[in-house]
Design an enzyme around this catalytic site. Structure first.
Site, PDB file in Angstrom:
ATOM      1  N   LYS A   1       0.830  -1.212   0.000  1.00  0.00           N
ATOM      2  CA  LYS A   1       0.000   0.000   0.000  1.00  0.00           C
ATOM      3  C   LYS A   1       0.863   1.261   0.000  1.00  0.00           C
ATOM      4  CE  LYS A   1      -2.058  -1.048   3.920  1.00  0.00           C
ATOM      5  NZ  LYS A   1      -1.517  -2.347   4.363  1.00  0.00           N
TER       6      LYS A   1
ATOM      7  N   ARG B   1      -8.938   1.018   9.410  1.00  0.00           N
ATOM      8  CA  ARG B   1      -8.600  -0.370   9.727  1.00  0.00           C
ATOM      9  C   ARG B   1      -9.682  -1.053  10.538  1.00  0.00           C
ATOM     10  NH1 ARG B   1      -2.734   0.321   9.285  1.00  0.00           N
ATOM     11  NH2 ARG B   1      -1.643  -1.624   9.577  1.00  0.00           N
TER      12      ARG B   1
ATOM     13  N   ARG C   1      11.979  -7.134   4.930  1.00  0.00           N
ATOM     14  CA  ARG C   1      11.896  -5.765   5.453  1.00  0.00           C
ATOM     15  C   ARG C   1      12.520  -5.688   6.853  1.00  0.00           C
ATOM     16  NH1 ARG C   1       6.214  -2.637   5.121  1.00  0.00           N
ATOM     17  NH2 ARG C   1       5.822  -3.437   7.189  1.00  0.00           N
TER      18      ARG C   1
ATOM     19  N   ARG D   1      12.312  -2.738  11.455  1.00  0.00           N
ATOM     20  CA  ARG D   1      11.098  -2.305  12.163  1.00  0.00           C
ATOM     21  C   ARG D   1      10.708  -3.364  13.185  1.00  0.00           C
ATOM     22  NH1 ARG D   1       6.112  -0.456   8.399  1.00  0.00           N
ATOM     23  NH2 ARG D   1       4.873  -1.543   9.977  1.00  0.00           N
TER      24      ARG D   1
ATOM     25  N   ARG E   1      -0.358  -8.875  13.753  1.00  0.00           N
ATOM     26  CA  ARG E   1      -0.859  -7.876  12.795  1.00  0.00           C
ATOM     27  C   ARG E   1      -1.769  -8.525  11.747  1.00  0.00           C
ATOM     28  NH1 ARG E   1       4.636  -5.722  10.896  1.00  0.00           N
ATOM     29  NH2 ARG E   1       3.500  -4.452   9.417  1.00  0.00           N
TER      30      ARG E   1
HETATM   31  P1  ADP Z   1       1.567  -2.128   7.806  1.00  0.00           P
HETATM   32  O1  ADP Z   1       0.622  -1.729   6.722  1.00  0.00           O
HETATM   33  O2  ADP Z   1       2.878  -2.609   7.301  1.00  0.00           O
HETATM   34  O3  ADP Z   1       0.957  -3.017   8.835  1.00  0.00           O
HETATM   35  P2  ADP Z   1       1.397   0.497   9.012  1.00  0.00           P
HETATM   36  O4  ADP Z   1       2.566   1.375   8.840  1.00  0.00           O
HETATM   37  O5  ADP Z   1       0.158   0.829   8.276  1.00  0.00           O
HETATM   38  O6  ADP Z   1       1.967  -0.914   8.682  1.00  0.00           O
HETATM   39  O7  ADP Z   1       1.001   0.406  10.569  1.00  0.00           O
HETATM   40  C1  ADP Z   1       1.941   0.097  11.575  1.00  0.00           C
HETATM   41  C2  ADP Z   1       1.243   0.010  12.930  1.00  0.00           C
HETATM   42  O8  ADP Z   1       0.688   1.297  13.275  1.00  0.00           O
HETATM   43  C3  ADP Z   1       0.065  -0.940  13.016  1.00  0.00           C
HETATM   44  O9  ADP Z   1       0.453  -2.271  13.274  1.00  0.00           O
HETATM   45  C4  ADP Z   1      -0.737  -0.333  14.191  1.00  0.00           C
HETATM   46  O10 ADP Z   1      -0.134  -0.627  15.444  1.00  0.00           O
HETATM   47  C5  ADP Z   1      -0.572   1.150  13.940  1.00  0.00           C
HETATM   48  N1  ADP Z   1      -1.635   1.683  13.052  1.00  0.00           N
HETATM   49  C6  ADP Z   1      -1.453   2.243  11.824  1.00  0.00           C
HETATM   50  N2  ADP Z   1      -2.627   2.630  11.295  1.00  0.00           N
HETATM   51  C7  ADP Z   1      -3.591   2.298  12.192  1.00  0.00           C
HETATM   52  C8  ADP Z   1      -4.999   2.407  12.219  1.00  0.00           C
HETATM   53  N3  ADP Z   1      -5.673   2.947  11.201  1.00  0.00           N
HETATM   54  N4  ADP Z   1      -5.656   1.952  13.313  1.00  0.00           N
HETATM   55  C9  ADP Z   1      -5.010   1.436  14.357  1.00  0.00           C
HETATM   56  N5  ADP Z   1      -3.677   1.271  14.400  1.00  0.00           N
HETATM   57  C10 ADP Z   1      -2.963   1.701  13.330  1.00  0.00           C
END
Ligand code: ADP
Length: 207
Positions: free
Chosen positions: A13, A88, A127, A133, A144
């Site tokens: 994404k 989400r 990654r 990370r 996740r």
């Molecule tokens: P990825 O798409 O690789 O899982 P993101 O960078 O989108 O990673 O998100 C990393 C972390 O940030 C998530 O695992 C969560 O803890 C938090 N996070 C990001 N966006 C949201 C969201 N919309 N709602 C709740 N937690 C979020």
């Protein structure tokens, strides 16, 4: 044009969102990036979310909705937004609909990047090696993925019911995925202008 990029963690994404910002001038709103920036800055918010993020859990709806609100407010004249990693949960999606509605706009399309779990695991392992990370370690990643399946995947019927969902193969290479995304957006743009522009304006080439 407001686009939601949808898919499990590591579906690609962020990569596609960044391409769209350079190609179309839309603004990428990644709640993950915002939260990571808060973490790195050591702000109160950053400290509050650090543990939750590192173990792979979702931050509260309230926090991420506030982050998005702030960005929508700060970027009022934007040509469009790409929502990446947000919404989400169904509560987040409902909040987004409301917020856009008060601004006289809405989610135009939701693009789902379809990938399979085995490939995701491989991507995450790479990654983890490259970027380090914390939440890319195998245990956090499992959490996740579980959260995605339980809390985020229910958004698919939510957006399908609104007629906004398109699906593309996220396993293809970056350029092919990007071409598929572009096709969907161009179809939307054409459809929109044909629908919203009166017939005589189209014929005369007026805006
Ligand atoms: P990825 O798409 O690789 O899982 P993101 O960078 O989108 O990673 O998100 C990393 C972390 O940030 C998530 O695992 C969560 O803890 C938090 N996070 C990001 N966006 C949201 C969201 N919309 N709602 C709740 N937690 C979020």
């Amino acid at each position: 044009m407001n686009i939601v990029l949808f898919g499990p963690p590591a579906a690609g994404k962020g990569t596609q969102a960044k391409l769209l910002t350079t190609e179309r001038g839309y603004i990428q709103l990644s709640t993950g990036d915002m939260l990571r920036a808060a973490k790195t800055s050591g702000s109160e918010l950053g400290n509050k979310v650090a543990g939750i993020m590192d173990r792979g859990d979702l931050v509260s709806d309230e926090i991420v909705i506030a982050l998005i609100e702030e960005q929508l407010e700060n970027n009022k004249g934007a040509a469009g937004f790409i929502f990446d990693g947000f919404p989400r949960t169904v509560a987040q999606a409902e909040a987004l609909d409301k917020s856009l509605q008060t601004r006289g706009t809405s989610v135009d399309c939701v693009i789902r990047l379809c990938v399979d779990d085995k490939v995701l695991l491989g991507r995450i392992e790479n990654r983890f090696k490259e970027e380090g990370r914390k939440d890319d370690n195998p245990e956090a990643f499992k959490i996740r993925l579980g959260n995605y399946n339980e809390q985020t995947a229910p958004l698919l019927p939510f957006y399908a019911a609104q007629g906004k969902l398109s699906e593309i193969d996220g396993l293809a290479d970056i350029d092919t995925v990007s071409t598929s995304v572009a096709k969907i957006l161009d179809m939307h743009n054409t459809g929109r202008s044909l629908r919203t522009k009166p017939f005589w304006k189209r014929i005369l080439g007026l805006k």
